[in-house]
Each structure stands twice: as C-alpha cells, then as structure tokens.
Scaffold this active site. Structure first.
Site, PDB file in Angstrom:
ATOM      1  N   HIS A   1       0.767  -1.287  -0.083  1.00  0.00           N
ATOM      2  CA  HIS A   1      -0.075  -0.142  -0.008  1.00  0.00           C
ATOM      3  C   HIS A   1       0.938   1.188  -0.023  1.00  0.00           C
ATOM      4  O   HIS A   1       0.405   2.269  -0.616  1.00  0.00           O
ATOM      5  CB  HIS A   1      -1.127  -0.239   1.332  1.00  0.00           C
TER       6      HIS A   1
ATOM      7  N   ASP B   1       0.108  -7.361   1.283  1.00  0.00           N
ATOM      8  CA  ASP B   1       0.601  -6.118   0.647  1.00  0.00           C
ATOM      9  C   ASP B   1       1.812  -6.067   1.424  1.00  0.00           C
ATOM     10  O   ASP B   1       2.054  -5.512   2.118  1.00  0.00           O
ATOM     11  CB  ASP B   1      -0.481  -5.609   2.702  1.00  0.00           C
TER      12      ASP B   1
ATOM     13  N   SER C   1       4.751   2.274   8.406  1.00  0.00           N
ATOM     14  CA  SER C   1       4.382   1.400   7.582  1.00  0.00           C
ATOM     15  C   SER C   1       5.601   0.523   6.894  1.00  0.00           C
ATOM     16  O   SER C   1       6.549   1.398   5.937  1.00  0.00           O
ATOM     17  CB  SER C   1       3.547   1.073   5.749  1.00  0.00           C
TER      18      SER C   1
END
Length: 280
Positions: free
Chosen positions: A125, A155, A232
């Site tokens: 993402h 992901d 992230s």
C-alpha cells in the site's frame, strides 16, 4: 458504552477504509467500505493500516533482510543464545543503517534493504500505483528505485536500487520462534519523524486479523511497541537485532494514533513473498 474497534485500512489516496461492524479476530471480516461512506453515530475505534498517507507528514523507514539462495529467500538460523545486548541503543544501531524512507510523491512510507543486490522490502500500500519511487537512506543519501513487484493480498512489495548505492542488508530472524513476551523494537518514520525507534513486547502470535485487499484475513504478530502512520514497512526486530516482522497495521482510536496494539507481517512469510516477487 465504549465503541468496539473496527477495521480500517488505506486502500486509495483519498484515505482509509473501515468495516462498519466490530472487529473481532475470531470472526471473518467483511470487505472494507470507504471511510467517507455515511456512518451513523460517533466514529468507532478502528484498525489502521500504517500507510503512505496523502498527508506529507506521513513518513516511513524500515529495515529487514532476507538471504537469497537459488532464487528463494532463506532466513538464517536464529543466533545461538549468548550474552544479552547492553541495551536497546546497541540493537537500534544494528537495525537503523538498513532502514530507508520511501517517497512516492503523494506521501511517504517505509522500506528496508533485504540483500546485497539492493532489493528493499516494503508494504504494497506504500507504493500502490507507482512504478518508481525515491528512497532516502539512514545517512541522508537518496536514490531512485523501481517497483519490482507487489503482492496486494499480503500487502508486500519489493523495490530495487543500484546495489552499490544501498547500505548493507538487515539481519533476518525467524518469526516461527517468536514467543509472547519477547522484547521487540520497531523502527520507522511515524508522521515523518525518520529513524524513530520504539520498544515493546510481542503481545500475541498468530493473531488473525483482516489484511491486504480482498477482505480476507491472515495471521500476524501483535505488539505493544508504538506504531503510527508512517511506520508502514518498518522492521519489528528482536532483542538480537534480527527482524521478525514487517510493521503494517494498528488498532487505533478515532484519531488514528497508537494505542499499543500493532500488527506485523511475520518475516518468515514476508521473506517467501519477497523471494517470489524477485524471482518473477
């Protein structure tokens, strides 16, 4: 009555998505719906994918390394038990050099060098919709990187820079050997604060949570180490400095900040996915 936590994830540049029903790890979740869809009552707590937000403040850096053998990612054996490290400063010094920030032009995320060829692992993402990004190393150096490929369901994505320009890879641990209560360190750039290091413990292993695209669930490591938007793709490292997970999501109150419940993709799975992306 206190609101129950809902799943929230970043699927598009316009912002997070969430599930309107309570998030319960033991019950399969429904596909997420847009955050801007009508929702009665106050905003519930939610699981936030720690993503490359549209806001320029969101930043990230992380480090994880996988040994590649015959096209497969092979996690080296967990180091034999020995004298404990003198403290988190020593562990942070081992991990930080392999951590990078990923700049996409619409926001930032995290990544980490996984081999001597200059491959960098991050979350899918973070680089969604991008073929090229810029990475910023821990020493401030910058380099262009291409998106080798990604796996939206897990992901995860792999970037590539010139091997001569990338720092040494981080050490890859074994998430299979992780136990509840193990000390851990999270590294990343929450809200653009590059090189931020936080510590905590493994709160749970094999926690089933909604992850990636498609509304499915997967198992993750749970930690109370502080993780926020911008982390992230950052590494979750053990007390020896070996990466055991890829920080990806948090359970959060309405403002999206950390409440001490974070989730990391186990590195054993992440290494296999990275190897497949590189091979293909």
């Amino acid at each position: 009555m206190r609101d129950q936590p809902d799943l929230l994830g970043l699927g598009s540049p316009r912002g997070p998505d969430f599930l309107p029903e309570p998030f319960r790890p033991d019950v399969p979740s429904r596909p997420p719906t847009p955050l801007d869809a009508p929702s009665p009552g106050p905003a519930p707590a939610r699981v936030v994918v720690v993503a490359a937000l549209v806001a320029a403040l969101v930043g990230g850096a992380s480090g994880v390394a996988a040994a590649l053998l015959n096209g497969e990612a092979v996690a080296p054996p967990r180091p034999a038990a020995g004298p404990a490290a003198s403290g988190w400063a020593e562990i942070a010094a081992r991990v930080l050099p392999s951590v990078v920030s990923v700049e996409t032009g619409r926001g930032n995320g995290s990544g980490f060098v996984i081999d001597a060829a200059g491959h960098i692992l991050t979350n899918a993402h973070v680089v969604s919709g991008r073929s090229r990004v810029t990475v910023v190393f821990n020493d401030g150096g910058r380099a262009a990187a291409r998106v080798v490929g990604s796996d939206a369901a897990d992901d995860l994505a792999v970037l590539a820079v010139d091997g001569g320009r990338s720092p040494a890879p981080a050490t890859l641990g074994r998430s299979a050997g992780v136990a509840v209560g193990d000390d851990v360190l999270a590294v990343g750039s929450p809200l653009g604060l590059a090189g931020t290091v936080t510590s905590g413990i493994v709160s749970a292993v094999d926690r089933e949570v909604p992850f990636g695209e498609g509304g499915g669930t997967t198992t993750a490591l749970q930690t109370d180490a502080s993780i926020n938007p911008g982390n992230s793709g950052g590494p979750l490292a053990d007390a020896r400095g070996a990466v055991i997970g890829v920080n990806t999501a948090i359970l959060s109150a309405g403002d999206g900040g950390s409440i001490g419940i974070g989730f990391a993709i186990p590195i054993d799975r992440a290494a296999r996915v990275a190897a497949r992306i590189i091979r293909n």
